[in-house]
Design a protein around this motif. Structure first.
Motif, mmCIF file in Angstrom:
data_model
loop_
_atom_site.group_PDB
_atom_site.id
_atom_site.type_symbol
_atom_site.label_atom_id
_atom_site.label_comp_id
_atom_site.label_asym_id
_atom_site.label_seq_id
_atom_site.Cartn_x
_atom_site.Cartn_y
_atom_site.Cartn_z
ATOM 1 N N TYR A 151 -0.900 10.360 -0.574
ATOM 2 C CA TYR A 151 -2.325 10.219 -0.832
ATOM 3 C C TYR A 151 -3.090 11.220 0.028
ATOM 4 O O TYR A 151 -2.733 11.469 1.187
ATOM 5 C CB TYR A 151 -2.797 8.790 -0.521
ATOM 6 N N SER A 197 -3.684 10.664 -5.730
ATOM 7 C CA SER A 197 -2.274 10.361 -5.475
ATOM 8 C C SER A 197 -1.420 11.490 -6.044
ATOM 9 O O SER A 197 -1.788 12.146 -7.021
ATOM 10 C CB SER A 197 -1.889 9.026 -6.119
ATOM 11 N N MET A 217 -1.432 -6.212 -0.379
ATOM 12 C CA MET A 217 -1.573 -4.921 -1.051
ATOM 13 C C MET A 217 -1.610 -5.122 -2.569
ATOM 14 O O MET A 217 -0.888 -5.961 -3.119
ATOM 15 C CB MET A 217 -0.403 -4.000 -0.701
ATOM 16 N N HIS A 253 -2.454 -2.431 -6.274
ATOM 17 C CA HIS A 253 -2.688 -1.049 -6.683
ATOM 18 C C HIS A 253 -3.644 -0.966 -7.873
ATOM 19 O O HIS A 253 -3.584 -1.786 -8.793
ATOM 20 C CB HIS A 253 -1.364 -0.367 -7.038
ATOM 21 N N PRO A 259 -3.791 2.496 -3.460
ATOM 22 C CA PRO A 259 -3.450 1.206 -2.864
ATOM 23 C C PRO A 259 -4.645 0.576 -2.142
ATOM 24 O O PRO A 259 -5.369 1.254 -1.404
ATOM 25 C CB PRO A 259 -2.351 1.570 -1.850
ATOM 26 N N LEU A 260 -4.846 -0.719 -2.378
ATOM 27 C CA LEU A 260 -5.892 -1.474 -1.695
ATOM 28 C C LEU A 260 -5.254 -2.494 -0.761
ATOM 29 O O LEU A 260 -4.280 -3.149 -1.128
ATOM 30 C CB LEU A 260 -6.777 -2.225 -2.687
ATOM 31 N N MET A 261 -5.825 -2.621 0.432
ATOM 32 C CA MET A 261 -5.433 -3.699 1.338
ATOM 33 C C MET A 261 -6.559 -4.733 1.342
ATOM 34 O O MET A 261 -7.685 -4.427 1.719
ATOM 35 C CB MET A 261 -5.164 -3.190 2.749
ATOM 36 N N SER A 268 1.225 -8.058 3.191
ATOM 37 C CA SER A 268 1.334 -6.929 4.115
ATOM 38 C C SER A 268 1.509 -7.409 5.559
ATOM 39 O O SER A 268 2.518 -7.150 6.191
ATOM 40 C CB SER A 268 0.090 -6.029 4.022
ATOM 41 N N SER A 287 -4.233 3.544 2.901
ATOM 42 C CA SER A 287 -4.711 2.594 1.896
ATOM 43 C C SER A 287 -6.200 2.364 2.095
ATOM 44 O O SER A 287 -6.760 2.655 3.159
ATOM 45 C CB SER A 287 -3.960 1.260 1.985
ATOM 46 N N SER A 332 -5.402 4.514 7.952
ATOM 47 C CA SER A 332 -4.015 4.942 8.107
ATOM 48 C C SER A 332 -3.335 4.150 9.212
ATOM 49 O O SER A 332 -3.988 3.639 10.116
ATOM 50 C CB SER A 332 -3.964 6.436 8.448
#
Length: 233
Positions: free
Chosen positions: A198, A180, A35, A37, A51-53, A25, A92, A78
Motif C-alpha cells: 500500500y 494497493s 480488520m 477490506h 484494509p480498515l482497522m 487483530s 491500514s 503503520s
C-alpha cells in the motif's frame, strides 16, 4: 462530508464495497479491533483493496457485511510486524467513524488522504522505460505520545521532479489517494507468494518553510495583541 470530523495531520476518507469478513487483530484495554477490506474504485475503473482497522464499538463485527458499502474516515497508520527475521511495515486505515450502505451511493471523496509530516528517507527518483518520472518518498507523520506512522508515497511527473530535491527532515504536506499494488515475494528458490503493498499516490505536494511559518505565527500574535489592547481601551 465525513472527513471534516477528523482534524490534524493525517486525514483519510474512503468509500467502497466490503470484500471480506471481519477478522480479529488485537485488543487494547478490553476493546477489540478487527480488520476488514474495502474495494475502492478509481476513475479508471481499476479497484484498490484497502484494509480498515475497526473497533468493535463502531460496528457489529460478528456480522458479514460483504456486498455492502462502507464510508469510513480516520487515519492511515503503520506498525512493524516481525516476520522472517526482519520487520515488515503493515499499513491500514484506523477508522474513527463509519457509515454502512446496503447499495452503492455517491461519495464526494471515495479515496482521499491528506498527510502532514517529515521526510525520513532520501527520495528515490527514477524514470520508467517509457520515460515517465517517478519519485518514492517515505513520510513520518507524528502521532500523540511520541509515536509516528511511516507512510510510503509515490509521486509522478512534475511532483516527482519537485520531490527529488527534498532532504531528510524537511516538512511536507501532500494530498492524494491510497492505492494497493500486488507483488511477488520470493520465499524459496522456486516458491513465490503474492502480497499486497500500500502506498499514497500523490496528486498535490507542498514544501513547508518552517521559518516562514514562524514569522507568520509571530505576526498573528502581534495582530491579536493589538486587537485585545483596542478592546480594553
Amino acid at each position: 462530508m465525513m472527513t471534516d470530523k477528523v482534524l490534524g495531520n493525517n486525514q483519510v476518507n474512503v468509500y467502497g464495497e466490503v470484500t471480506s469478513e471481519f477478522t480479529f487483530s488485537h485488543e487494547v484495554y478490553g476493546e477489540g479491533f478487527y480488520m476488514v477490506h474495502l474495494s475502492v474504485r478509481r476513475l479508471s475503473n481499476v479497484y484498490d483493496t484497502i484494509p480498515l482497522m475497526v473497533s468493535e464499538r463502531l460496528i457489529d463485527v460478528s456480522k458479514d457485511y460483504r456486498g455492502k458499502f462502507i464510508e469510513a474516515c480516520g487515519q492511515f497508520r503503520s506498525y512493524n510486524r516481525h516476520e522472517e527475521n526482519r520487520n515488515r511495515l503493515v499499513l491500514s486505515v484506523f477508522v474513527r467513524d463509519l457509515r454502512v450502505d446496503d447499495e452503492e451511493m455517491e461519495s464526494e471523496k471515495p479515496n482521499y488522504i491528506f498527510l502532514d509530516g517529515y521526510i525520513c528517507k532520501s527520495p528515490i527518483y527514477r524514470k520508467t522505460p517509457l520515460g515517465r518520472e517517478i519519485a518514492d518518498l517515505l513520510l513520518a507523520v507524528n502521532r500523540p505520545y511520541g509515536k509516528s506512522d511511516y507512510i510510503p508515497c509515490i509521486c509522478w511527473g512534475r511532483n516527482a521532479r519537485f520531490a527529488d530535491g527534498f532532504e531528510v527532515g524537511e516538512h511536507i504536506q501532500l494530498w492524494g489517494r491510497i492505492q494497493s499494488r500486488e507483488y511477488q515475494k520470493k520465499l524459496d528458490e522456486d516458491l513465490f507468494e503474492t502480497r499486497v503493498a500500500y502506498e499514497i499516490s500523490v496528486s498535490k505536494l507542498e514544501h513547508i518553510d518552517e521559518m516562514s511559518a514562524v514569522v507568520a505565527a509571530s505576526e498573528e500574535m502581534v495582530t491579536e495583541g493589538e486587537e485585545t489592547e483596542e478592546e480594553e481601551w
